[in-house]
Design an enzyme around this catalytic site. Structure first.
Site, mmCIF file in Angstrom:
data_model
loop_
_atom_site.group_PDB
_atom_site.id
_atom_site.type_symbol
_atom_site.label_atom_id
_atom_site.label_comp_id
_atom_site.label_asym_id
_atom_site.label_seq_id
_atom_site.Cartn_x
_atom_site.Cartn_y
_atom_site.Cartn_z
ATOM 1 N N ASP A 1 7.177 -8.799 -15.757
ATOM 2 C CA ASP A 1 8.475 -8.749 -16.446
ATOM 3 C C ASP A 1 8.549 -7.500 -17.328
ATOM 4 O O ASP A 1 9.588 -7.220 -17.932
ATOM 5 C CB ASP A 1 8.765 -10.047 -17.219
ATOM 6 C CG ASP A 1 7.719 -10.380 -18.260
ATOM 7 O OD1 ASP A 1 6.759 -9.600 -18.423
ATOM 8 O OD2 ASP A 1 7.868 -11.421 -18.928
ATOM 9 N N SER A 2 7.465 -6.712 -17.348
ATOM 10 C CA SER A 2 7.512 -5.372 -17.941
ATOM 11 C C SER A 2 8.498 -4.486 -17.186
ATOM 12 O O SER A 2 8.784 -3.372 -17.622
ATOM 13 C CB SER A 2 6.121 -4.737 -17.942
ATOM 14 O OG SER A 2 5.548 -4.808 -16.652
ATOM 15 N N ASP B 1 5.824 -12.302 -11.862
ATOM 16 C CA ASP B 1 5.897 -12.876 -13.208
ATOM 17 C C ASP B 1 7.059 -13.857 -13.304
ATOM 18 O O ASP B 1 8.140 -13.589 -12.784
ATOM 19 C CB ASP B 1 6.167 -11.744 -14.209
ATOM 20 C CG ASP B 1 5.137 -11.698 -15.319
ATOM 21 O OD1 ASP B 1 4.344 -12.641 -15.459
ATOM 22 O OD2 ASP B 1 5.132 -10.684 -16.041
ATOM 23 N N LYS C 1 2.876 -15.783 -12.088
ATOM 24 C CA LYS C 1 2.148 -15.704 -13.362
ATOM 25 C C LYS C 1 3.058 -16.207 -14.473
ATOM 26 O O LYS C 1 4.269 -15.951 -14.428
ATOM 27 C CB LYS C 1 1.714 -14.258 -13.658
ATOM 28 C CG LYS C 1 1.084 -14.092 -15.049
ATOM 29 C CD LYS C 1 0.460 -12.725 -15.246
ATOM 30 C CE LYS C 1 1.397 -11.677 -15.774
ATOM 31 N NZ LYS C 1 2.055 -12.000 -17.061
ATOM 32 N N GLU D 1 3.108 -17.091 -18.987
ATOM 33 C CA GLU D 1 2.437 -16.960 -20.281
ATOM 34 C C GLU D 1 2.265 -18.345 -20.914
ATOM 35 O O GLU D 1 3.109 -19.226 -20.724
ATOM 36 C CB GLU D 1 3.269 -16.057 -21.211
ATOM 37 C CG GLU D 1 3.374 -14.632 -20.690
ATOM 38 C CD GLU D 1 4.221 -13.717 -21.573
ATOM 39 O OE1 GLU D 1 4.587 -14.094 -22.708
ATOM 40 O OE2 GLU D 1 4.524 -12.600 -21.107
ATOM 41 N N GLU E 1 -4.617 -10.528 -22.668
ATOM 42 C CA GLU E 1 -3.990 -9.308 -23.201
ATOM 43 C C GLU E 1 -4.325 -9.126 -24.674
ATOM 44 O O GLU E 1 -4.114 -10.035 -25.493
ATOM 45 C CB GLU E 1 -2.459 -9.367 -22.993
ATOM 46 C CG GLU E 1 -1.764 -8.138 -23.554
ATOM 47 C CD GLU E 1 -0.349 -7.935 -23.038
ATOM 48 O OE1 GLU E 1 0.117 -8.701 -22.171
ATOM 49 O OE2 GLU E 1 0.294 -6.974 -23.513
HETATM 50 O O1 KIV Z 1 4.587 -7.851 -17.338
HETATM 51 C C1 KIV Z 1 3.500 -7.251 -17.297
HETATM 52 O O2 KIV Z 1 3.408 -6.054 -16.971
HETATM 53 C C2 KIV Z 1 2.303 -7.976 -17.671
HETATM 54 C C3 KIV Z 1 1.037 -7.204 -17.783
HETATM 55 C C4 KIV Z 1 1.012 -6.494 -19.089
HETATM 56 C C5 KIV Z 1 -0.163 -8.035 -17.596
HETATM 57 O O3 KIV Z 1 2.357 -9.146 -17.904
#
Ligand code: KIV
Length: 268
Positions: free
Chosen positions: A48-49, A87, A117, A119, A186
């Site tokens: 989600d970056s 994500d 993934k 959190e 992280e």
């Molecule tokens: O969204 C992302 O890029 C991440 C990484 C920093 C692991 O979750």
């Protein structure tokens, strides 16, 4: 270990067992994903970056499920070998376990990702359990959780005091017990990451978590030096593409102004 044709949860497990470090990068489009895959990266995360790297936003919170699905589809079209993990965006899994399950199912059904993934720790365990029971591999994400940035009030490392460290260990164990196949750690102290890595049977993938994790991940635009204004100590820049790109575009602009581009051999 025999040559991996396609990286799977089993290959990652085997890599941990054999002490072979796992390499991971983010990607959001087919062009970059194809390059990373041909360089034999093990895991590509459609993070989600994407909010920061592609959308120019300051946090990851606004990313939608549809956007992750769109970028994951693009990435998977460029990949033959790497495992692609998508994500789960903010508020697509925190409300209820059944909603989390349904949204993870959408990602798996509408893209070619091999895993999702999310959190969070023990509070996500029920959702993780439902997903893994239905055949959806889940990667956890502990330590600094960018979707909780407003609650933390900043990007300081997590797990630096005994209470926070103990909670991260409890969460890691809960995720493993719920069926997660791996955990991103992280911005936690290297020694805490080492303890978790030694305690779990599933691989840990670190970002700002020191050298003892089973693997490492970076956001690709940081690693390639495409960003100039983000310089945490955990980023190692393997290229200086911000400067190189600006220079290349300056030469292009100049060539157009000078009438040097296109020339005869570049014309029909
Ligand atoms: O969204 C992302 O890029 C991440 C990484 C920093 C692991 O979750």
């Amino acid at each position: 270990m025999s040559e991996i044709k396609r990286v799977t949860t089993r290959s990652l497990q085997e890599m941990k067992r054999l002490g072979i470090r796992i390499s991971a990068l983010t990607a959001y489009d087919a062009t970059m994903a194809r390059l990373f895959d041909s360089a034999r990266i093990d895991v590509i995360l459609v993070g989600d970056s994407v909010a920061n790297v592609v959308q120019g936003r300051s946090t990851t919170l606004p990313v939608t499920l549809d956007e992750i699905i769109y970028h994951t589809l693009a990435v998977t079209r460029g990949v033959e070998r790497a495992m692609v993990v998508a994500d789960m965006p903010f508020m697509t899994y925190q409300v209820r376990a059944d909603e989390a399950f349904r949204n993870a199912g959408r990602i798996m059904k509408e893209t070619d990702a091999s895993a999702v993934k999310l959190e969070g720790g023990i509070e996500q365990a029920e959702g993780v359990r439902r997903m893994t029971a239905a055949g959806i591999p889940v990667m956890g994400h502990l330590g600094l959780q960018p979707q909780s940035i407003h609650q933390y009030g900043g990007y300081r490392p997590r797990g630096t005091n005994p209470e926070e460290a103990a909670k991260i260990i409890t969460d890691a164990v809960a995720l493993e017990e719920a069926g997660a196949f791996g955990i991103v750690l992280e911005k936690v102290p290297a020694d805490l990451a080492r303890q978790i890595t030694e305690r779990l049977t599933i691989p840990t993938i670190g970002i700002g978590a020191g050298p003892h994790c089973d693997g490492q991940i970076l956001v690709y635009s940081d690693m390639l030096g495409l960003t100039l204004d983000f310089n945490p100590r955990f980023v190692r820049r393997y290229e200086t593409f911000a400067e190189r790109t600006t220079e290349a575009v300056k030469r292009y602009v100049q060539d157009i102004r000078d009438g040097a581009f296109p020339n005869e051999s570049e014309s029909y």
